[in-house]
Enzyme design. Structure first.
Site, short mmCIF file in Angstrom:
data_model
loop_
_atom_site.label_atom_id
_atom_site.label_comp_id
_atom_site.label_asym_id
_atom_site.label_seq_id
_atom_site.Cartn_x
_atom_site.Cartn_y
_atom_site.Cartn_z
N LYS A 1 -2.68 -11.38 -12.82
CA LYS A 1 -3.51 -10.92 -13.94
C LYS A 1 -2.68 -10.89 -15.22
O LYS A 1 -3.09 -11.41 -16.25
CB LYS A 1 -4.07 -9.54 -13.61
CG LYS A 1 -4.95 -8.97 -14.70
CD LYS A 1 -5.59 -7.65 -14.27
CE LYS A 1 -6.33 -7.05 -15.45
NZ LYS A 1 -6.94 -5.76 -15.16
N ARG B 1 -7.03 -4.97 -7.98
CA ARG B 1 -7.47 -4.81 -6.58
C ARG B 1 -8.97 -5.07 -6.40
O ARG B 1 -9.50 -4.94 -5.30
CB ARG B 1 -7.06 -3.44 -6.05
CG ARG B 1 -7.51 -2.27 -6.90
CD ARG B 1 -6.78 -0.99 -6.52
NE ARG B 1 -7.06 0.10 -7.44
CZ ARG B 1 -6.40 0.33 -8.55
NH1 ARG B 1 -5.42 -0.46 -8.91
NH2 ARG B 1 -6.71 1.35 -9.34
N GLU C 1 7.94 -10.15 -9.28
CA GLU C 1 8.01 -10.86 -8.01
C GLU C 1 7.31 -12.22 -8.10
O GLU C 1 7.81 -13.25 -7.63
CB GLU C 1 7.33 -10.05 -6.88
CG GLU C 1 7.98 -8.71 -6.59
CD GLU C 1 7.33 -7.56 -7.35
OE1 GLU C 1 7.00 -7.73 -8.55
OE2 GLU C 1 7.16 -6.49 -6.75
N HIS D 1 -3.13 -0.21 22.94
CA HIS D 1 -1.89 -0.22 23.73
C HIS D 1 -0.72 0.26 22.89
O HIS D 1 0.43 -0.02 23.20
CB HIS D 1 -1.65 -1.63 24.28
CG HIS D 1 -2.81 -2.08 25.13
ND1 HIS D 1 -2.89 -1.79 26.46
CD2 HIS D 1 -3.95 -2.72 24.79
CE1 HIS D 1 -4.04 -2.27 26.94
NE2 HIS D 1 -4.71 -2.82 25.93
N GLU E 1 -4.22 2.80 -3.89
CA GLU E 1 -3.87 2.57 -5.30
C GLU E 1 -5.00 3.10 -6.20
O GLU E 1 -4.76 3.54 -7.32
CB GLU E 1 -3.61 1.08 -5.58
CG GLU E 1 -2.82 0.85 -6.87
CD GLU E 1 -2.43 -0.61 -7.12
OE1 GLU E 1 -3.32 -1.41 -7.42
OE2 GLU E 1 -1.23 -0.93 -7.04
#
Ligand code: F6P
Length: 533
Positions: free
Chosen positions: A200, A261, A206, A377, A346
């Site tokens: 955005k 998001r 990153e 499990h 968030e």
């Protein structure tokens, strides 16, 4: 505390005496606790709630002006108050001819324009008319992004794997850990690989670092001019896209009124559209639009996102539940919990209310989960007999999307239904057939609440509907807690400190940080023989 909250807390004490077995065995239970929305059956009968609970929760919604705030969101008002922005992701999947306004302007023409461009791009990739720099057809598309620019598309692409267009593989790289990109590139051919750089802001550390590494991978072999064939961008920031070296004619735009998001419906969903084809992507928008209409037009007592959000607040604030589990009995939804973690935590992991005061109620729960039956499990032991109550969401398709013709899908369904029944009903001492010294270990307390979502098949429409249900549910929680669900100030401090620490790791300058950070930097330098410098 308002009178409604006080009444809810008092009512919660009364309900301590009532068992889920009794509640569930009431034959009229389904009238208010079983709902159908856009092809999804939402079974709320296994909740620690009765008619009075619902009445009180609906009073809470009224007291919180939920309907007015919902209408404000759909009207494009600045419901994201701390950033003074609209949160109009519903416009991205508005499949009607109705206008949708932000600051008085209809945004639908630009939304449709970008969708048209996405469609042309997908067609060009699939038909082979868009090629790599050497003329090879594109076979692998890598989305580089993080947070909302990764989790939604990655989850949806994985959920819709049976609809993948043959000959195209999609990959997702988010982590700045160099292994993520290098592991992904290992089996790929540079000549037939295309990157979608999704951000955005186009300033996220990153993403930009990974995008630069990807560009080096391409240009080292194919030269600078290959960038035009091998990179497209999705962003709100054309200037930064151009600075990076991607021609803005290869950029797909979205807008500041789309939260990260909530952006998988925008051009951020380009990787989904490439994976499954634009028509299927449009069906996903249709599914979300169907739920938007339901949320917008259905009275609160039968409005599914309203009921889900209210029940979340009920458990968080009146029962003290700190966490909620999402358990898709659908391998294709294995990434749903990770996606929902950003959506809920968030959005609503906040402690300051809209008026600047400190929240007096708990806000977002810790959301976690894994696909069934794997979790059985592993952590289900704790769900059944642990000392903490964890409300669960079960999701299951009536039909498998695999081509299997054996009994495994029936086994999957049986296990899903068995888990929610066991959680709700438990097993008493009297019902056990066990030696007395073992009996206490085998008692199952029951009374543990869950929602079950059942749908025909996990197709694009259904996925869109499921995600929109969760989005609006999160909105409802935020309204009840009176917080801004659309900002994320809490992520900023860590980014700032990382930027302060980084030069000390790279250069000969003095390392920066508090005493613990400095000690750890020193130790890392010793262990790495200065490799990062
Ligand atoms: O750091 C959090 C965040 O701002 C998310 O809200 C967002 O989805 C993500 O980073 C990625 O941001 P961008 O799309 O601007 O790279």
């Amino acid at each position: 505390m308002s009178k409604v909250w006080a009444a809810l807390n008092e009512h919660r004490q009364e309900l301590s005496e009532v068992s889920l077995r009794t509640l569930c065995d009431n034959s009229s239970r389904t009238e208010r606790f079983l709902h159908e929305v856009c092809g999804i059956t939402v079974d709320l009968t296994r909740h620690l709630a009765d008619d009075r609970t619902l009445d009180l929760l609906l009073n809470l919604a009224e007291e919180s002006n939920l309907l007015d705030l919902r209408n404000a969101m759909f009207a494009g008002e600045h419901v994201n108050t701390t950033e003074q922005r609209a949160a109009l992701h519903v416009a991205l999947r508005n499949r009607s001819t109705d206008p949708m306004l932000v600051d008085g302007d209809d945004v639908m023409p630009q939304v449709r324009d970008v969708l048209d461009r996405m469609q042309s791009f997908c067609n060009a990739i699939h038909s082979g008319s868009w090629t790599g720099a050497t003329g090879r057809q594109i076979t692998d598309v890598i989305n580089i992004g993080i947070g909302g620019s990764d989790l939604g598309p990655a989850m949806a692409a994985s959920a819709l794997r049976p609809w993948w267009i043959s000959g195209i593989r999609t990959h997702f790289v988010s982590n700045v850990d160099p292994s993520h990109l290098s592991d992904t590139l290992q089996s790929l051919d540079v000549e037939s690989t295309l990157f979608i750089i999704a951000s955005k802001t186009f300033g996220t550390q990153e993403t930009i670092a990974n995008a630069c590494a990807a560009r080096r991978w391409v240009t080292d072999t194919l030269g600078e001019s290959a960038v035009a064939n091998h990179f497209v961008a999705v962003s709100t920031n054309a200037a930064r896209v151009a600075d990076f070296g991607i021609d803005t004619k290869n950029m797909f735009e979205f807008w500041d009124w789309v939260g990260g998001r909530y952006s998988m419906w925008s051009a951020i969903g380009l990787s989904i559209a490439v994976a499954i084809g634009f028509d299927r992507f449009a069906e996903m928008l249709d599914g979300a639009h169907c739920v938007d209409n339901h949320f917008r037009n259905t009275p609160p007592e039968t409005n599914v996102p309203v009921l889900l959000g209210l029940l979340d607040c009920w458990y968080r604030d009146c029962w003290g539940c700190q966490s909620r589990a999402v358990l898709p009995y659908d391998q294709h939804l294995a990434q749903l919990p990770a996606y929902l973690q950003q959506l809920e935590m968030e959005s609503n992991g906040k402690q300051i209310r809209l008026d600047g005061s400190k929240a007096t109620h708990g806000t977002a729960s810790v959301l976690w989960g894994a696909s069934g039956t794997n979790g059985q499990h592993s952590f289900h032991q704790m769900l059944h007999q642990g000392t903490t109550m964890v409300p669960c969401d079960f999701l299951v398709a009536a039909m498998t999307s695999s081509d299997a013709s054996d009994d495994r899908h029936a086994m999957l369904i049986a296990n899903c239904l068995a888990q929610s029944e066991a959680l709700a009903r438990g097993c008493t001492l009297d019902e056990l057939d066990a030696p007395s010294d073992l009996a206490p270990h085998k008692v199952m307390p029951g009374n543990r609440p869950s929602t079950t979502f059942v749908y025909r098949q996990l197709d694009p429409f259904t996925l869109g509907a499921i995600i929109a249900l969760y989005e609006h549910r999160v909105f409802v929680q935020g309204v009840i807690w009176n917080i801004d669900s659309f900002d994320q100030w809490g992520v900023e401090l860590g980014k700032k400190i990382a930027n302060r620490i980084l030069p000390g790791l790279l250069e000969d300058g003095a390392p920066d940080g508090d005493p613990t950070t400095l000690r750890l930097i020193q130790r890392i330098a010793e262990l790495s023989d200065g490799q990062n410098r």
